[in-house]
Design a protein around this motif. Structure first.
Motif, PDB file in Angstrom:
ATOM      1  N   VAL A 266       0.823  -1.192   0.000  1.00 55.64           N
ATOM      2  CA  VAL A 266       0.000   0.000   0.000  1.00 55.64           C
ATOM      3  C   VAL A 266       0.865   1.252   0.000  1.00 55.64           C
ATOM      4  O   VAL A 266       0.631   2.184  -0.754  1.00 55.64           O
TER       5      VAL A 266
ATOM      6  N   LEU B  55       2.541   2.058  -3.337  1.00 54.03           N
ATOM      7  CA  LEU B  55       1.604   1.956  -4.448  1.00 54.03           C
ATOM      8  C   LEU B  55       2.041   2.686  -5.700  1.00 54.03           C
ATOM      9  O   LEU B  55       1.785   2.257  -6.803  1.00 54.03           O
TER      10      LEU B  55
ATOM     11  N   MET C 221      -5.357  -7.388  -3.724  1.00 50.03           N
ATOM     12  CA  MET C 221      -6.693  -6.844  -3.461  1.00 50.03           C
ATOM     13  C   MET C 221      -7.703  -7.968  -3.393  1.00 50.03           C
ATOM     14  O   MET C 221      -8.628  -7.961  -2.602  1.00 50.03           O
TER      15      MET C 221
ATOM     16  N   ASP D 125     -14.698   4.064   0.302  1.00 51.47           N
ATOM     17  CA  ASP D 125     -13.653   4.941   0.793  1.00 51.47           C
ATOM     18  C   ASP D 125     -13.673   4.854   2.303  1.00 51.47           C
ATOM     19  O   ASP D 125     -14.723   4.801   2.918  1.00 51.47           O
TER      20      ASP D 125
ATOM     21  N   THR E  88     -11.092  -0.633  -8.207  1.00 56.46           N
ATOM     22  CA  THR E  88     -11.732   0.055  -7.102  1.00 56.46           C
ATOM     23  C   THR E  88     -10.886  -0.081  -5.868  1.00 56.46           C
ATOM     24  O   THR E  88     -10.606   0.873  -5.145  1.00 56.46           O
ATOM     25  N   TRP E  89     -10.464  -1.275  -5.703  1.00 53.37           N
ATOM     26  CA  TRP E  89      -9.649  -1.526  -4.528  1.00 53.37           C
ATOM     27  C   TRP E  89      -8.327  -0.815  -4.630  1.00 53.37           C
ATOM     28  O   TRP E  89      -7.770  -0.348  -3.657  1.00 53.37           O
ATOM     29  N   LEU E  90      -7.883  -0.776  -5.850  1.00 56.24           N
ATOM     30  CA  LEU E  90      -6.636  -0.099  -6.071  1.00 56.24           C
ATOM     31  C   LEU E  90      -6.763   1.364  -5.669  1.00 56.24           C
ATOM     32  O   LEU E  90      -5.927   1.932  -4.975  1.00 56.24           O
TER      33      LEU E  90
ATOM     34  N   LEU F  94      -8.907   2.574  -3.679  1.00 56.15           N
ATOM     35  CA  LEU F  94      -9.089   2.635  -2.236  1.00 56.15           C
ATOM     36  C   LEU F  94      -7.743   2.720  -1.544  1.00 56.15           C
ATOM     37  O   LEU F  94      -7.506   3.548  -0.678  1.00 56.15           O
ATOM     38  N   LEU F  95      -6.872   1.848  -1.999  1.00 53.96           N
ATOM     39  CA  LEU F  95      -5.588   1.808  -1.325  1.00 53.96           C
ATOM     40  C   LEU F  95      -4.752   3.034  -1.642  1.00 53.96           C
ATOM     41  O   LEU F  95      -4.004   3.520  -0.821  1.00 53.96           O
ATOM     42  N   ARG F  96      -4.906   3.477  -2.848  1.00 56.93           N
ATOM     43  CA  ARG F  96      -4.148   4.656  -3.223  1.00 56.93           C
ATOM     44  C   ARG F  96      -4.546   5.818  -2.313  1.00 56.93           C
ATOM     45  O   ARG F  96      -3.718   6.533  -1.790  1.00 56.93           O
ATOM     46  N   LEU F  97      -5.828   5.898  -2.109  1.00 59.24           N
ATOM     47  CA  LEU F  97      -6.306   6.944  -1.220  1.00 59.24           C
ATOM     48  C   LEU F  97      -5.717   6.761   0.145  1.00 59.24           C
ATOM     49  O   LEU F  97      -5.288   7.695   0.804  1.00 59.24           O
ATOM     50  N   LYS F  98      -5.705   5.521   0.542  1.00 59.07           N
ATOM     51  CA  LYS F  98      -5.183   5.184   1.841  1.00 59.07           C
ATOM     52  C   LYS F  98      -3.753   5.647   1.965  1.00 59.07           C
ATOM     53  O   LYS F  98      -3.349   6.247   2.930  1.00 59.07           O
ATOM     54  N   ALA F  99      -3.032   5.352   0.927  1.00 49.41           N
ATOM     55  CA  ALA F  99      -1.615   5.639   0.989  1.00 49.41           C
ATOM     56  C   ALA F  99      -1.366   7.138   1.082  1.00 49.41           C
ATOM     57  O   ALA F  99      -0.494   7.609   1.783  1.00 49.41           O
TER      58      ALA F  99
ATOM     59  N   SER G 177     -12.271  12.659  -1.128  1.00 50.63           N
ATOM     60  CA  SER G 177     -12.074  11.422  -1.858  1.00 50.63           C
ATOM     61  C   SER G 177     -12.455  11.614  -3.322  1.00 50.63           C
ATOM     62  O   SER G 177     -13.261  12.455  -3.683  1.00 50.63           O
ATOM     63  N   VAL G 178     -11.837  10.826  -4.123  1.00 50.11           N
ATOM     64  CA  VAL G 178     -12.031  10.929  -5.560  1.00 50.11           C
ATOM     65  C   VAL G 178     -13.016   9.863  -6.005  1.00 50.11           C
ATOM     66  O   VAL G 178     -12.995   8.749  -5.515  1.00 50.11           O
TER      67      VAL G 178
ATOM     68  N   THR H 199     -14.029   7.092  -8.165  1.00 47.56           N
ATOM     69  CA  THR H 199     -13.241   6.198  -9.001  1.00 47.56           C
ATOM     70  C   THR H 199     -14.098   5.495 -10.036  1.00 47.56           C
ATOM     71  O   THR H 199     -13.607   4.888 -10.945  1.00 47.56           O
TER      72      THR H 199
END
Lengths: 356, 1127
Positions: free
Chosen positions: A148, A151, A163, A222, B943-945, B947-952, B959-960, B962
């Motif tokens: 993560v 990324l 994922m 989110d 989507t998950w990607l 999600l994680l990108r946001l996380k990172a 939030s964007v 997606t």
């Protein structure tokens, strides 16, 4: 006189799910053989202990060779060394990235750093999970978190399979959520809660208080809390600051509850305290620090007082339902939508967290 | 004449980290062929480099093309020091030289290093442009096909079988060169690998030349072996059977066969598989049908461009009905007209012998490495012939070496010794012996022939064995498929189901004492009481019950000695070992109440202080042979009561075991019809006309095993292994040895329920294979710690070792029950003084329990067409989908899916669509569906990607959304078949995309058999013959010897699969591990292992599919015949 070498290699890699689980659980070869013997495999197939030992050794070796690939699941699908049917690959990954609830509970909210690794021994002792298994689970956490963090780099290509794992395990999301908001979970007062409790609460928070929740974008999950919503929560303070409103609310709730529960007297006596507690939690959520204390606050401000009054779970349910509904009848209370969005989470969290 | 070799390096993946500082690698590739080397650019800082190089072109002689492997070396660039090698890939380009095999090699190859094993993969593309060479004096033999399969390959027919080809080349072993002292183990290993690759290329080319000389175009049953003779050098030798093969125009699409038009079809079916019973004589049926209805057969040979293979009956039938020579006996017998036939067999046989002998005697060695034959090829089987010879190794002097090109690699190729005897002469000697044995058995040919060696220090045992037989010469003469006037004379009047059992030798002049009876099946001719052979059970043979694996195991201690003394000691021991092995086999055969052994393989391995003997075979009860007698125990000292009692109990145990085994293997031979004609009528309808009286069977035990030993001399010692003239089989207990023997006889554990095992291709008595296949290799090494062991003690250890191995197979494969272990191939060795090594390769195949009992009643209806059926010597799938198989037109689509399905299910993200223009509508449909599927998956992933990108990027920012992005992504994916399945969306050429990252790894099945149950082989892509060396200096770290070897075997499998997949194949048939030589030194933490494997790369499709899978044959040349057939 001894067997010096003993290998069996199939073109399609043979993997026994039972042995795999034993391996994951950190059993030694000899212990695994014992377990299998007790399981009755021997009678089933007219095998001897030697055969079982040889088979177990073989499988353990195979798993060890596979472990390197399991560390980056994307490799498993297009590596050439082992020919493993796709459904088996999925099984391997799924199980490898599975977590023991007991273990996750211990790690939850902790900083995932080297410091914790030293504590793995303690966690193992506390939870009864073997050290080897603890290490694997811990390393899995770190692996995923590392992915993560990186990324942006070329590792993006490696993401999707992981994922997929997350989807499978259903554990990672709460973990991310907890780690992200640094929720306090380790305090002594929270020790009684299991990982499942927290995972449920995290799910509630995510599906109701995050940005995605409001837009009905189900697939867009989110995990950032909706800032506007948190800001709006401040408005709820009117419920406790406005004396009339507070009294009105109390009387509505009491009318509804009267005669329906044994704990009525305690409820009536504590109403103001409890209501203040809940509304204050709502009002403070704009502060990151207070978000961290969300669970401890729920326990201290609401659950503990109720428990000391010996409410049953049913009492709790009854009380909260009426507490929530009555607010709608208050004419001067204008923030119905925010109230509902707040209470829906609070209710289900408390239901889950309130153990008889 | 030159050819042009073109190589393109596409990409690498999963490379090892070579630069500790950056955790990355700066990789580049060197491509070498002969003396020419090309390099790619360095692809900096990546573990997944994309070189996408230009085409490197090598212009070379086709001779070089045949000999040299393409060598691809992956290196890590280092600015300041020498570049580090990551590993190599050797690619044998031989399959590209044959027009009928693969046309391109493309795919991911494991990068192999002899010290580190597999280190990542590289995607390589190889093509060859070959110009035709019409030079008569050429040294190359491009275009000759090689098959490891020891039967006529499935999609070919044998126009002619030319016979035995052999060749050997020798060289010095790089490992024993002076230079080896100063170079690294890696360099030494690579030199060896390369040399052996070169030598086998050369060997193949030379054999090819011989084949061309004989007028053939293929080698079947190609068996190549390495003798690592240590100091004295390295021998690569090969034997095979030269044939002229015709590709079946389209066995896969029956309606393209011109001769299969409606009115001939039923008739030809009738002759291929008699409608009433498979046991019925083929020729008889054939004739009746041709004399009955207006004969459609006449049209056959003229209308069909490719007359059905292996079908002697058709031409013969026409012949016999049109010509009327007085020699023609076939019509009479064919009509099944009574008992006079048996008498006539005599003169016919002599005639036959004369004829065939002339046909075969021109050949130096009438040997055939085949073990399964087209029906009608094998007339009679005499018995096993074998010869062994003990030799002292010395420097090799091979006159042939002088005129071959010297290897650039080995300029220290100095042959100093002038020993006159060459390896060629040694083998020549042995073959002569075999030939003379066969003659003594009244046979002119040897089938199922094989050669092997066992080497210990400077002593070498050379062994050869085969089955003496009389063959139908039709296949050996020019123009055999045109019906010659003499052809029918050789048609034996014996039915195929028992004909091969009839004795080939003269009854009055038997080569050894044997008890003969009239055949229990046809009653016309004499059969022996026991039959041993090295071949597979003929498909048409009549068998009662099921077969089973029978092994005789033996250890013999021997004094340590040197040189001549040692050799003498060994050759003195050999006859006793053979005798004992033979006795054991015989006893075990009786104990199972069986009367014949197939696939007999006797291996004798020599070690410093012991000899190991292992005989494996598959026992069966041949209906044609008399029932075996029981075993009787007799004590030497009568009167001793306790002894007497002891004997009685043993006798009882034996009798019980026999009874139990009879039940286990379902051996209920039909009752003697002389005693009860009605019973017989019920069983064998078509033989009711028989009037020949039944002789009372006198069970006698005779050996068909015929062999001798010679100790580097011409002295020939022949053993009579028969057991005198005793009426019953009597075991005398006169000492403890005998007691031990009997005990060991009874200790063989029965196979667990649900399991069967055999060492032949298929299990006699099981005909309904399902598609479950698991090939495996297992190796065990046993260390004897006790220095003063007795023979008995050793025997027990060895027996237990083998038995335990079998037990663990049964346990491991328990999930496949009901299943049969086929082609169980045991290889024993004594790698060091106190070590016994047993390596087993076999395949476990599932079968349908309910249908296991019966032979398919009417094969032709269950298969697509009789054409294929004749090809496939083993009925594979039964009536379950008979109708669908029949009714299905050779349809347009079998779909991209059929072969991808297993992989496609879980890896939707990896499903790669290869759509070529002109693919029919329905294929498009299926691919579209798949894309959609994939799209949704991509959706989820990204989507998950997100999600994680946001996380990172953590919190604090709005939030964007997606969703839009993912949708468009999904859209682009579904619309662009060529685009990479990754969210990254890297578009590549179709070519590289096929096997690019994310694409599923082709599932490659492997089997030691010549077929895969439930599938049809539609194309042979070439021979796989690979030799690997692996060495380690960190044995403990790799998990000890077991860990080391486990990894290595897995790596070898992986490399074989990768090569097959790169050729466009999806299976390896006739796979075998020829050599597995392990040397360890745990004290030094070192080990080294050599493995040699071989097999045939093939494309196979499920039997129900009418057409090759387009995605399978995506290499550009979709099997043309298949598509033609569709239109």
């Amino acid at each position: 006189m001894a067997v010096e070498l003993d290998v069996f290699v199939g073109n399609t890699t043979i993997m026994d799910e039972e042995v795999y689980q034993l391996w994951l659980d950190g059993y030694t070869v000899n212990d695994a053989v014992k377990v299998r013997m007790e399981g009755g495999v021997m009678e089933e197939c007219e095998a001897s202990a030697d055969v079982l030992l040889s088979d177990t050794m073989d499988q353990y070796r195979t798993f060890q060779m596979c472990e390197r690939l399991l560390h980056s699941p994307s490799k498993l699908a297009n590596q050439l060394l082992f020919q493993i049917p796709p459904n088996r690959q999925a099984m391997l990954i799924e199980r490898y990235y599975a977590f023991d609830d007991a273990f996750v509970r211990e790690v939850l909210g902790k900083k995932l750093s080297k410091g914790t690794k030293k504590d793995l021994d303690d966690i193992g002792a506390k939870t009864g999970v073997t050290l080897k298994s603890c290490r694997r689970q811990f390393d899995n956490f770190k692996r995923v978190f590392k992915v993560v963090e990186e990324l942006k780099g070329p590792l993006v290509e490696n993401i999707p399979p992981i994922m997929r794992l997350l989807l499978i395990s259903g554990i990672m999301l709460p973990l991310f959520f907890f780690a992200n908001h640094r929720f306090e979970t380790g305090k002594r007062k929270l020790q009684y809660l299991t990982f499942q409790d927290f995972a449920f609460c995290a799910g509630q928070l995510i599906s109701n208080w995050t940005v995605g929740a409001v837009d009905n974008m189900v697939e867009d999950m989110d995990v950032d809390l909706d800032k506007e919503f948190l800001q709006e929560l401040k408005e709820l303070k009117v419920l406790i600051t406005d004396k009339d409103l507070l009294d009105q609310h109390k009387s509505l709730v009491c009318t509804a509850l009267r005669g329906k529960t044994k704990a009525f007297n305690e409820m009536e006596a504590n109403f103001k305290n409890l209501s203040r507690g809940l509304v204050n939690i709502a009002a403070k959520l704009t502060n990151t620090k207070d978000v961290r204390d969300f669970f401890i606050d729920l326990v201290e401000k609401f659950i503990e007082p109720c428990r000391s009054d010996r409410w049953t779970a049913a009492d709790m349910r009854l009380y909260l339902t009426h507490y929530n509904n009555s607010a709608h009848i208050l004419d001067t209370f204008k923030h119905q939508a925010v109230w509902d969005r707040y209470m829906v989470v609070i209710k289900s969290c408390i239901f889950k967290m309130y153990h008889d | 004449m030159p050819g042009k070799l073109k190589v393109k390096i596409v990409a690498g993946r999963h490379l090892p980290v070579m630069d500790r500082a950056s955790d990355l690698t700066d990789a580049f590739v060197e491509v070498k062929f002969g003396n020419t080397t090309f390099k790619t650019d360095v692809f900096p800082k990546s573990l997944n480099p994309q070189w996408n190089s230009e085409w490197f072109k090598f212009e070379v002689d086709d001779e070089d093309l045949q000999d040299e492997p393409l060598q691809v070396t992956v290196l890590d660039h280092d600015t300041y020091s020498a570049n580090d090698a990551i590993g190599k890939v050797y690619i044998d380009i031989d399959p590209l030289l044959c027009s009928e095999a693969a046309s391109v090699i493309s795919g991911w190859f494991p990068i192999y290093d002899t010290i580190h094993g597999i280190r990542g993969e590289i995607n390589v593309l190889v093509k060859v442009e070959l110009f035709n060479d019409l030079n008569r004096f050429r040294q190359s033999s491009c275009g000759v096909k090689f098959f490891c399969t020891t039967s006529i390959p499935r999609c070919y027919r044998a126009a002619m079988v030319h016979g035995f080809v052999e060749e050997l080349v020798v060289n010095e072993d790089p490992e024993y060169q002076w230079i080896d002292r100063i170079r690294s183990p890696r360099a030494s290993n690579e030199a060896r690998q390369r040399l052996i690759s070169l030598m086998s290329g050369e060997l193949q080319r030379k054999i090819g030349l011989k084949v061309l000389e004989m007028g053939g175009n293929a080698v079947v049953g190609y068996l190549q072996c390495f003798d690592l003779e240590g100091e004295s050098g390295l021998v690569v030798r090969a034997i095979g059977t030269a044939c002229t093969l015709d590709k079946l125009s389209s066995g896969s699409a029956p309606n393209t066969n011109t001769h299969m038009h409606p009115n001939t079809a039923p008739a030809s079916n009738a002759c291929n598989s008699p409608s009433k019973d498979g046991k019925e004589p083929v020729f008889g049926e054939d004739l009746t049908s041709s004399s009955g209805p207006p004969t459609p057969f006449r049209a056959l040979p003229t209308t069909s461009s490719s007359p059905p293979p292996f079908s002697p009956s058709k031409p013969c039938s026409r012949q016999s009905s049109s010509s009327d020579t007085d020699l023609s006996l076939t019509p009479k017998t064919g009509m099944g007209s009574g008992g006079s036939v048996g008498k006539e067999a005599g003169p016919l046989k002599t005639l036959l012998r004369q004829q065939t002998q002339t046909a075969l005697e021109q050949r130096e060695f009438p040997f055939f490495t085949l073990t399964s034959f087209p029906p009608g090829f094998l007339l009679h089987v005499g018995g096993v012939v074998s010869a062994r010879s003990v030799k002292l190794l010395d420097r090799i002097h091979n006159p042939a070496l002088g005129n071959t090109r010297s290897y650039k690699l080995l300029d220290w190729n100095s042959v100093t010794a002038d020993e006159p005897e060459t390896r060629d002469a040694w083998w020549e000697e042995i073959r002569q012996e075999i030939k003379s044995h066969a003659k003594a058995l009244g046979c002119h040919g040897v089938v199922g022939y094989s050669e092997s060696t066992s080497i210990c220090e400077e002593v070498c045992i050379l062994s050869a064995s085969g089955t003496a037989a009389i063959l139908n010469p039709r296949y050996m003469r020019e123009g055999c498929l045109d019906i010659g006037i003499t052809d029918h004379r050789f048609e034996e009047p014996s039915p195929p189901s028992c004909g091969f059992c009839h004795i080939p030798y003269d009854e009055l002049n038997m080569p050894f004492p044997a008890q003969l009876t009239y055949c229990y099946h046809c009653r016309r001719q004499k059969v022996p009481d026991v039959l041993f052979t090295t071949i597979n059970l003929p498909q048409e043979a009549a068998v009662t019950g099921k077969g089973c694996l029978i092994q005789a195991r033996l250890c013999r201690l021997k004094k340590k000695a040197q040189g001549e003394v040692n050799a003498t000691a060994i050759s003195n021991l050999l006859p006793f070992m053979e005798y004992e092995l033979h006795t054991q086999l015989m006893n075990k055969l009786k104990l199972r109440s069986m009367n014949a052994l197939f696939g007999l393989h006797i291996q004798i391995s020599v070690g410093e202080n012991m000899l190991l003997g292992l005989a494996s075979a598959t026992g069966v009860y041949l209906t044609a042979l008399p029932a075996p007698g029981g075993i009787q125990i007799a004590g030497k000292t009568p009167g001793d009561l306790s002894n007497e009692h002891h004997i009685l109990t043993i006798q009882k145990r034996i009798n019980d075991t026999i009874a139990k085994n009879k039940e286990l293997y379902q051996i209920n031979p039909p009752k003697l019809f002389a005693l009860d004609p009605e019973v017989f009528c019920g069983i064998n309808m078509e033989l009711t006309e028989e009037v020949v009286g039944s002789p009372i069977p006198e069970p006698r035990q005779r050996s068909r095993l015929f062999r001798s030993h010679s100790e580097s001399s011409d002295e020939l010692s022949e053993l009579d292994l028969s057991h005198g003239k005793k009426d019953a089989f009597v075991l005398e207990i006169d000492d403890t040895d005998a007691v031990e023997d009997i005990h060991s006889l009874l200790t063989d554990a029965p196979t667990p329920t649900g399991f069967y095992s055999c060492n032949t291709e298929i299990m006699p008595g099981i005909y309904s294979w399902t598609s479950g296949v698991q090939m495996f290799t297992s190796v065990r090494v046993f260390r004897l710690s006790n220095a003063n062991l007795t023979n008995q003690g050793l025997n027990k250890i060895f027996t237990d070792l083998c038995e335990n191995l079998l037990k663990s197979f049964y346990f491991k494969l328990r999930s496949m029950i009901p299943c049969c272990l086929c082609q169980l191939n045991f290889a024993v060795a004594v790698p060091e003084e106190e070590l016994i090594q047993v390596a087993v390769t076999a395949v476990a195949m599932t079968f349908d329990k309910d249908q296991a009992q019966e032979k398919p009643a009417d094969k032709s209806t269950t298969k697509g067409g009789s054409e294929t059926e004749e090809q496939l010597q083993f009925p594979m799938e039964l009536c379950a989908d008979a109708s669908s198989a029949n009714t299905q037109p050779s349809s347009k689509i079998s779909g991209t899916v059929s072969l991808l399905t297993p992989a496609a299910k879980l890896c939707q993200n990896q499903l790669v669509m290869v759509l070529s223009p002109g693919v029919p509508e329905s294929t498009n449909v299926s691919s579209r569906a798949a894309s959609v599927d994939y799209g949704s998956f991509a959706d989820r992933c990204s989507t998950w990607l997100e999600l994680l990108r946001l996380k990172a990027h953590t919190i604090r920012r709005g939030s964007v959304k997606t969703s839009r992005r993912t949708q468009s992504l999904a859209h682009s994916v579904s619309s662009l078949e060529h685009c990479s399945p990754l969210p990254e969306g890297r578009s590549r050429s179709l070519r590289s995309n096929r096997s690019f990252r994310g694409s599923p790894v082709t599932v490659v099945k492997m089997t030691p058999l010549s077929f895969l149950p439930g599938t049809r082989i539609i194309k042979y892509l070439g021979i796989i013959n690979m030799f690997f060396i692996r060495e380690t200096t960190s044995l403990r770290e790799e998990g000890g010897v077991s860990g080391f070897l486990h990894t290595f075997i897995a790596e070898v499998f992986a490399m074989v699969r990768a090569h097959v997949a790169a050729l466009g194949g999806n299976a390896v048939v006739s796979y075998s591990m020829k050599e597995c030589m392990l040397m360890e030194n745990p004290n030094k933490n070192q080990a080294q292992c050599l493995i040699n494997v071989s097999g045939d790369a093939v494309i196979c499709v499920r039997e129900t599919d009418q057409e090759p899978n387009p995605s399978m044959a995506n290499i550009g040349q979709t099997c043309a015949s298949g598509t033609d057939g569709a239109t």
